[in-house]
Structure formats: C-alpha cells, structure tokens
Scaffold this motif. Sequence first.
Motif, PDB file in Angstrom:
ATOM      1  N   UNK A 120       0.683  11.219  17.415  1.00  0.00           N
ATOM      2  CA  UNK A 120      -0.259  10.488  16.560  1.00  0.00           C
ATOM      3  C   UNK A 120       0.383  10.255  15.206  1.00  0.00           C
ATOM      4  N   UNK A 121       0.380   8.993  14.783  1.00  0.00           N
ATOM      5  CA  UNK A 121       0.823   8.660  13.438  1.00  0.00           C
ATOM      6  C   UNK A 121      -0.409   8.357  12.601  1.00  0.00           C
ATOM      7  N   UNK A 122      -0.525   9.011  11.462  1.00  0.00           N
ATOM      8  CA  UNK A 122      -1.612   8.638  10.552  1.00  0.00           C
ATOM      9  C   UNK A 122      -0.969   8.062   9.293  1.00  0.00           C
ATOM     10  N   UNK A 123      -1.178   6.779   9.100  1.00  0.00           N
ATOM     11  CA  UNK A 123      -0.647   6.116   7.916  1.00  0.00           C
ATOM     12  C   UNK A 123      -1.746   6.037   6.860  1.00  0.00           C
ATOM     13  N   UNK A 124      -1.381   6.359   5.631  1.00  0.00           N
ATOM     14  CA  UNK A 124      -2.310   6.212   4.515  1.00  0.00           C
ATOM     15  C   UNK A 124      -1.763   5.092   3.642  1.00  0.00           C
ATOM     16  N   UNK A 125      -2.625   4.169   3.237  1.00  0.00           N
ATOM     17  CA  UNK A 125      -2.118   3.087   2.380  1.00  0.00           C
ATOM     18  C   UNK A 125      -3.116   2.700   1.299  1.00  0.00           C
ATOM     19  N   UNK A 126      -2.598   2.589   0.067  1.00  0.00           N
ATOM     20  CA  UNK A 126      -3.424   2.118  -1.052  1.00  0.00           C
ATOM     21  C   UNK A 126      -3.329   0.600  -1.171  1.00  0.00           C
ATOM     22  N   UNK A 127      -2.331   0.022  -0.511  1.00  0.00           N
ATOM     23  CA  UNK A 127      -2.133  -1.441  -0.577  1.00  0.00           C
ATOM     24  C   UNK A 127      -1.718  -1.941   0.804  1.00  0.00           C
ATOM     25  N   UNK A 128      -2.687  -1.951   1.695  1.00  0.00           N
ATOM     26  CA  UNK A 128      -2.370  -2.309   3.086  1.00  0.00           C
ATOM     27  C   UNK A 128      -1.835  -3.735   3.192  1.00  0.00           C
ATOM     28  N   UNK A 129      -2.154  -4.583   2.207  1.00  0.00           N
ATOM     29  CA  UNK A 129      -1.673  -5.968   2.273  1.00  0.00           C
ATOM     30  C   UNK A 129      -0.154  -6.028   2.150  1.00  0.00           C
ATOM     31  N   UNK A 130       0.458  -4.942   1.682  1.00  0.00           N
ATOM     32  CA  UNK A 130       1.919  -4.936   1.566  1.00  0.00           C
ATOM     33  C   UNK A 130       2.611  -4.460   2.846  1.00  0.00           C
ATOM     34  N   UNK A 131       1.827  -4.062   3.845  1.00  0.00           N
ATOM     35  CA  UNK A 131       2.441  -3.592   5.098  1.00  0.00           C
ATOM     36  C   UNK A 131       2.767  -4.771   6.008  1.00  0.00           C
TER      37      UNK A 131
END
Length: 332
Positions: free
Chosen positions: A152-163
Amino acid sequence: MHIYPWQAESAERLLSLRAQLPHAILLHGRAGLGKYPLAQAFAKLLLCEHRVDGATAACGACPSCHWFEQGSHPDVHILQPSAMDETDEAGPERKKSEWISVEQVRHAIDFVQLSSHRNGLRVVLVNPAETMNAAAANALLKTLEEPPENSLLILVSHQASRLLPTILSRCHQLRVNLPEATQALTWLESQGVAEAGLCLGLAAGSPLLATTFADEDYQSRRRALLTDLSGAAQTPALAMAERYAKLAIADYSQLLQWLQQWAHDLQSVKLADRVYYHQDFSTQLRNLAMHVNLGLLLKLQQRLQRARAVVAHPLNVQMVLEDILLEYTSAF
Ligand SMILES: [Zn+2]
C-alpha cells in the motif's frame, strides 16, 4: 482514528477502504490540516496485530504498534525529502534536499517488493508527494502501474495539481477539507493559542498552520512591517527597502508573503470591504483602500507573484524590494 476534530469524515472514508484496500491512496488538501498524521494513523491501524473487527483505531499495545510508535516498523517505509528527516544527518559533503530523489524512490520500490515481516502488508508513506522530482515520480509510477501484492502506498499532497496526471489516476483520491471556522477556533483555543481568530485568518483557515503564527516573534515582525506599510505615504520606499533587505536575508520569502497578503487585503477591502489576513490592521487597511489605485495595485500583485516564483534565487534582494516598495507607495 482521527487525530484532529475536523478529520472525522476523512477518517471514516479511509476506514471504509479497508474492506477492499486499494494499492495507492492519495490524501490531498491544503497544508496545515494534519493529513500526514492521519495517513500514519491509518497505516498503524492496518498493521496493528491486535485485530478486532470494526476497530477504528490501532490498539497501541501490540509489537506492531510499538514499532510504529518508535518509527522502526519493519513493514513501513517513509519517503520524504531529507530536509524533513530529523534522523538523517547530512555531512559536510551532502546537503539535505527539499526534494525526494529517484534513488530514494528506488529504495522504496525495493522495499515494497520484499515480503512482509509480519502480517502481510507493506506500507510506503510519501510525504509530500509533490516533492518528487520528475525522475522520482516516473520511477514511482512503474510501481503504481504494477503494484506488488500486499503493498500500500499512501501519498500525502498539499498541491495535488502538481502531481503527474498518470500518478493521480492510479490513486484512490481522498480530499481532506478545511474545517468550519468555529470548529477550528474552538480547537485553537483549546490549544491555548492567543489571538486564535487572527492566526486562523493568516493561515487562510488551516488550523495547524495557524498554530505556527501564534509565535510572539513572528507577530512582532509582521506588525512592524504592516505598521510601515500603513504609513505608505510618509515612509520613504527606498529607506524601507534598505532596512528590510538587511533583515530579509533569512526571511525574504516570509516578507514577500506578508506583502502579498497585504496587497490582497487592500484589494478585497476596496472591492468587498472584507479583510482576509491581517484582521488586526483592518482600520489601517480601510484608510489606505480609500486612496489606492486599483490598476496599480493589480500591477503590484503581479510583481509580487513574479518575485515569489523566483524566491529561492533572488538576484538582489534590496533591488527587488526597492522595486516593489516604490510600486507600492506609488499606488496611493
Ligand atoms: Zn496494535
């Protein structure tokens, strides 16, 4: 399982994923909402060995929970910039980085491909995902496309638009929302934060970010700058630039942020009689807004945006500040 009062709904949605666990989850939303501690709590629960059906929190007593709390769980891998890792001691030859490198991602991929030490699941926490550079993101993408069993990968992002869109499409996305202001204020007050309303405004509604603004030194530096800006007509821009350039070497980015918020407040007072950020200066903002030229204010905002974009590599801080402050004073 939720750590903060505003996470109840997000926690519930995470818990509902347990029945059919995806291979990748993206927790996204504004900074300062506690997404990473929530991701950690979820991983801890999934790995907890004291399994009770329907449990909504890890037991805190089994070997797995114990390792998790010590930061030494053999089935957990944390992928984050070395600058965020307190246990990583950079030597004189190697500087800490603000980015997740492709080497770090390769380590994480090797890790998920090994078989688990305990109950079958291996978890990688990526925090925050937007700090992966392009090569790192592409390396991770391969794993997302062909995820190993029981990973399981859990990604945390404050700026998902940059992914990368290809990364987004491989993740089960879960948005963590801003709390209602009253809930955030109640929590801030329970934490003993003075001027909770002001701090929450400066943090644009993010409660954890707001706690960082309760610092007295932070507030006195902010108020000194705003007092200067309030006297726009009387304070000579060049003298102000010289003084702030000296102060700003370490804190140039902060200075630009305050200036940007101030310009934003001026505009919103002028157009809608509303102060977003610097609520303790609303009287001064209203006085200034009566004389400000909106066109010039807009130009100033664009200038500030350009300065923020290259904040890590300013050519000459004093010159940039002279420019900005001259534009500022001439807007009245
Ligand atoms: Zn446990």
